[in-house]
Structure formats: structure tokens, C-alpha cells
Design an enzyme around this catalytic site. Structure first.
Site, mmCIF file in Angstrom:
data_model
loop_
_atom_site.group_PDB
_atom_site.id
_atom_site.type_symbol
_atom_site.label_atom_id
_atom_site.label_comp_id
_atom_site.label_asym_id
_atom_site.label_seq_id
_atom_site.Cartn_x
_atom_site.Cartn_y
_atom_site.Cartn_z
ATOM 1 N N PHE A 9 40.570 46.711 30.495
ATOM 2 C CA PHE A 9 41.263 45.479 30.218
ATOM 3 C C PHE A 9 42.738 45.886 30.631
ATOM 4 O O PHE A 9 43.025 47.162 30.295
ATOM 5 C CB PHE A 9 41.036 45.192 28.782
ATOM 6 C CG PHE A 9 41.453 45.857 27.704
ATOM 7 C CD1 PHE A 9 40.700 47.022 27.270
ATOM 8 C CD2 PHE A 9 42.517 45.782 26.825
ATOM 9 C CE1 PHE A 9 41.030 47.834 26.310
ATOM 10 C CE2 PHE A 9 43.078 46.483 25.835
ATOM 11 C CZ PHE A 9 42.192 47.445 25.644
ATOM 12 N N HIS A 10 43.610 44.973 30.843
ATOM 13 C CA HIS A 10 44.955 44.959 31.124
ATOM 14 C C HIS A 10 45.929 43.935 31.168
ATOM 15 O O HIS A 10 47.039 44.154 31.387
ATOM 16 C CB HIS A 10 45.252 45.758 32.455
ATOM 17 C CG HIS A 10 44.883 44.642 33.748
ATOM 18 N ND1 HIS A 10 43.568 44.501 34.067
ATOM 19 C CD2 HIS A 10 45.694 43.895 34.224
ATOM 20 C CE1 HIS A 10 43.548 43.922 34.817
ATOM 21 N NE2 HIS A 10 44.819 43.294 35.166
#
Ligand code: UD1
Length: 375
Positions: free
Chosen positions: A217-218
Site C-alpha cells: 500500500f502506498h
């Protein structure tokens, strides 16, 4: 020098400038560049904005995937969105003026995409948008703003799915729209046998096929608030009770976790540095589950028929949800699982190059800068 490219100047035969700068764009550009090299139909000048600059977010993709090094590297990253995009816009404009391409190719929805498209539009150069028509209908996402603007500026809009074509139609965009498929599929198909042969990621991490999960996730909405970050951390820790979970960390995620004082590593949850494409491909295709906020991974999970959980409240890849391969993390169950009709079956790069070559041939015959629409 005049800052306008006139139609006669712009018609240098079959020459395109590609503007890119982020990891998912290198993945999509690689089957295109490979096909362009093989067919020799168009000359491609590549501009790397520098948006992703860590060697393991950038150089490794060029080296592993055999992408020719970019002719221009702008080294622009960091800062606010407007600032980053503005600096890219100025630099790309100068390059377009000196390279005089017939068209500019941009991919996806990043700040590099927006800068490339705006620079081209201001010089009246045709824009080819690869991965056009995707919508989350969430204008708080920087990517959504980028996509909408770029689609409205583009001359040739190359859509990965029927739904993307419909989204454009609803916004009144019908000219120059083509359903071509998804280059991410080409990339996955080329990489899979190579990854199976060359990647040692499973033994390196002590993993057994189908007995672990992969998470990434980013996205800004997931890492910019400590509350949200803490919720995701707790969700991932819960998931790691069922099976080991490997988390290759995007640099911004690593930074955000550090400043929120969250340490994700635990007995079964293991954070690692970002992976190259072949290692990621191998890790993904042998996984039991993928948990992600990445658009690319949601599709790659489907190509390898690995179930996915999406760490968002909506997705541009709703087909993967409707056909039971993906679910939003807020929804407990998958829908009934079926193949997605017409998606992830055929290669796309060849189709795109044919469309561009025919458009350019037609534009040259009519002595116009704009590749006209192919009926
Ligand atoms: C961008 C794209 C997003 C895409 C993602 C893929 C925009 C608005 N977003 O977000 O659509 O899904 O790329 O990864 O363009 N950083 C490093 N090293 C790097 C790259 C980034 O340290 O190699 C840092 C940056 O300095 C910045 C942060 O990570 O502080 C975020 O980088 P940014 O350029 O905004 O891109 P992404 O978050 O990756």
C-alpha cells in the site's frame, strides 16, 4: 525559438515522445518499447521525469525488463503536487520543442502523465493516452484529477476495458477512443516464464507456494493520515494470523510508518524493500492472497487467478470485484467467481502500435498534425 510546433515541423515521420516516471509506467512501457523495437514502426524518444528515483523503484525495471535507457532524465521528484507537475511541465515542453515529435505518449494517471499531456497540449501536439477512461469517481485522489484532465486533452484514447470506453462516452468523449486491452497483461505474460526461471524470491524468504500472502500500500489516502495508517496496520496484522504476509514497502509508506511510530514487522508479518518486477511477479503468482491499494496489482492478481483484497473504498477495476476475484476490505465476502469476459486474454502492444501507425499514416496523407480517428 518559437514555443509552438507548427504542423509542417511536427510531421517528422513516425516519431513519438513517451513521457513517464513511475514504477507502474515502466511496467506498461516495457511491452510497448519491446514491440516498437521489434517492428521498427515508430521511433520512440523516452523521457523519464524522475518522479520515482530510487534504484529499486526505477533502474531495476530498465535493467531487468530490457527497456532502452531514457534519452532524457529530468530528475524531478518530491515537493507538492503542483510544484512537481509544474517543474515537469516546463522541462518536458523544452524537450518537445527540440524533439518535434508527431505525438506524445503518456501512461496512466500520475503527475508525470499530467505534465506530459499538458506540455503536449500547449504545443498542439496530439496526445496518446494509454489506459484512458478509468474512473474511481473520487476527486480527492490526485490520480483521478490527472486521469480526467488527460483524457479530456487526448487525441487517441486507448482503453483497457469496455467500462473505460463507457466512462469516456458518459463524459462526451467518443472521438479517437479504442478498446485495446491492458498492457499490464502483456507485461505479466512476458515476465511469468522468466520469473519462474530466474527468481529465487520464495526460497530467499523461506516461503512455500500458496501458503503466504503479499501486501502493498502506498496511496496518499492510505498513508497521509495516522488514523488510517493505524487501521491498515491492524488489518494486516490480523491477516498475518492466518498466514505469513510479505509487505514490500513503497518508500513513502516506509516514511509514513516511521513518522507515525508504527512497526509492522511481527512473527508472520515481514516488511521488505521494494522488489524488482520478476521477483514481484513470482511472489504474486505463487501467493494465496494479495492485499493491496495498487491498481496494477489488482489486475495482476486476476491474471494469475490469485484472490485480491483492495485496501480502498472504491476501485477503478470494478470488473475484478464483480466477477469475484477481488473485494474491497470493507466488504466481508467475494461475489461468485467467474472469468471476466474479454479481459486479460489477448496481448495489447501490437494493437496499439497498429492503431498509431495507421493514424500517423493517415495524418501524413492529409498533412495534419493530428492522428485522425480510425473508424
Ligand atoms: C505515484 C502515483 C500513483 C502511482 C504510484 C505508483 C501520482 C499522483 N501518484 O504515487 O498514481 O500508483 O506512483 O508507485 O503521481 N519516493 C521515494 N523514492 C522513489 C519514489 C518516491 O522516496 O523512488 C517518495 C517521494 O519522494 C515522495 C513519496 O515517495 O515523498 C511519494 O512519491 P510520489 O512521487 O508522490 O509517488 P507515489 O506515491 O509513488
Amino acid at each position: 525559438m518559437s514555443d509552438r510546433v507548427t504542423s509542417s515541423e511536427a510531421c517528422v515521420p513516425m516519431r513519438v515522445v513517451t513521457v513517464l516516471g513511475t514504477r507502474p509506467q515502466f511496467v506498461k512501457a516495457f511491452p510497448m518499447s519491446r514491440q516498437l523495437r521489434e517492428t521498427g514502426q515508430l521511433e520512440e524518444v523516452m523521457v523519464h521525469t524522475g518522479q520515482h528515483f530510487d534504484p529499486d523503484m526505477s533502474d531495476v525495471f530498465f535493467a531487468e525488463l530490457g527497456i532502452n535507457p531514457p534519452r532524457y532524465y529530468l530528475d524531478i521528484h518530491g515537493g507538492r503536487h503542483g510544484e512537481m507537475t509544474g517543474r515537469m511541465l516546463e522541462a518536458v515542453e523544452n524537450i518537445l520543442i527540440s524533439e518535434r515529435p508527431q505525438a506524445v505518449i503518456v501512461y496512466g494517471d500520475t503527475n508525470s502523465t499530467l505534465a506530459g499531456a499538458l506540455a503536449a497540449a500547449k504545443l498542439n501536439l496530439p496526445i496518446v493516452h494509454i489506459e484512458a477512461g478509468l474512473r474511481s469517481y473520487n476527486r480527492r485522489m490526485p490520480e483521478e484529477i490527472n486521469r480526467v484532465v488527460v483524457d479530456h486533452l487526448s487525441t487517441v484514447l486507448l482503453c483497457p476495458t469496455e467500462r473505460a470506453v463507457d466512462n469516456l462516452r458518459r463524459e462526451g468523449i467518443v472521438q479517437g477512443v479504442h478498446l485495446v486491452g491492458d498492457l499490464t497483461f502483456d507485461a505479466a505474460m512476458i515476465a511469468t516464464p522468466l520469473a519462474a526461471r530466474l527468481s529465487s524470491i520464495l526460497p530467499r524468504l523461506g516461503l512455500e507456494p500458496r501458503r503466504y500472502g503479499v501486501a502493498t500500500f502506498h496511496r496518499a489516502e492510505n498513508v497521509e493520515s495516522s488514523d488510517r495508517l493505524a487501521r491498515i496496520a491492524s488489518y494486516l496484522r490480523d491477516e498475518a494470523h492466518h498466514r505469513p504476509l510479505i509487505l514490500p514497502l513503497h518508500p513513502r509508506t516506509r516514511e509514513a510508518l516511521k513518522s507515525s511510530g508504527i512497526n509492522l514487522d511481527g512473527e508472520l508479518l515481514k516488511t521488505i524493500e521494494p522488489l524488482g518486477y520478476l521477483d514481484m511477479c513470482q511472489l504474486l503468482r505463487c501467493a494465496e492472497i494479495v492485499i493491496t491499494d495498487s491498481g496494477g496489482l489488482q489486475r495482476e492478481a486476476y491474471f494469475h487467478r490469485v484472490p485480491c483484497i483492495t485496501l480502498r473504498e472504491e476501485t477503478e477495476w470494478n470488473e475484478t470485484v464483480e466477477y469475484g476475484w477481488n473485494r474491497l476490505w470493507t466488504v466481508p465476502d467475494y461475489l461468485a467467481r467467474r472469468e471476466i469476459p474479454g479481459y486479460g486474454k489477448d496481448l495489447t502492444a501490437g494493437r496499439i502500435i497498429d492503431i498509431l501507425a495507421r493514424s500517423f499514416a493517415r495524418a501524413q496523407r492529409s498533412n495534419s498534425t493530428c492522428p485522425s480517428d480510425i473508424p
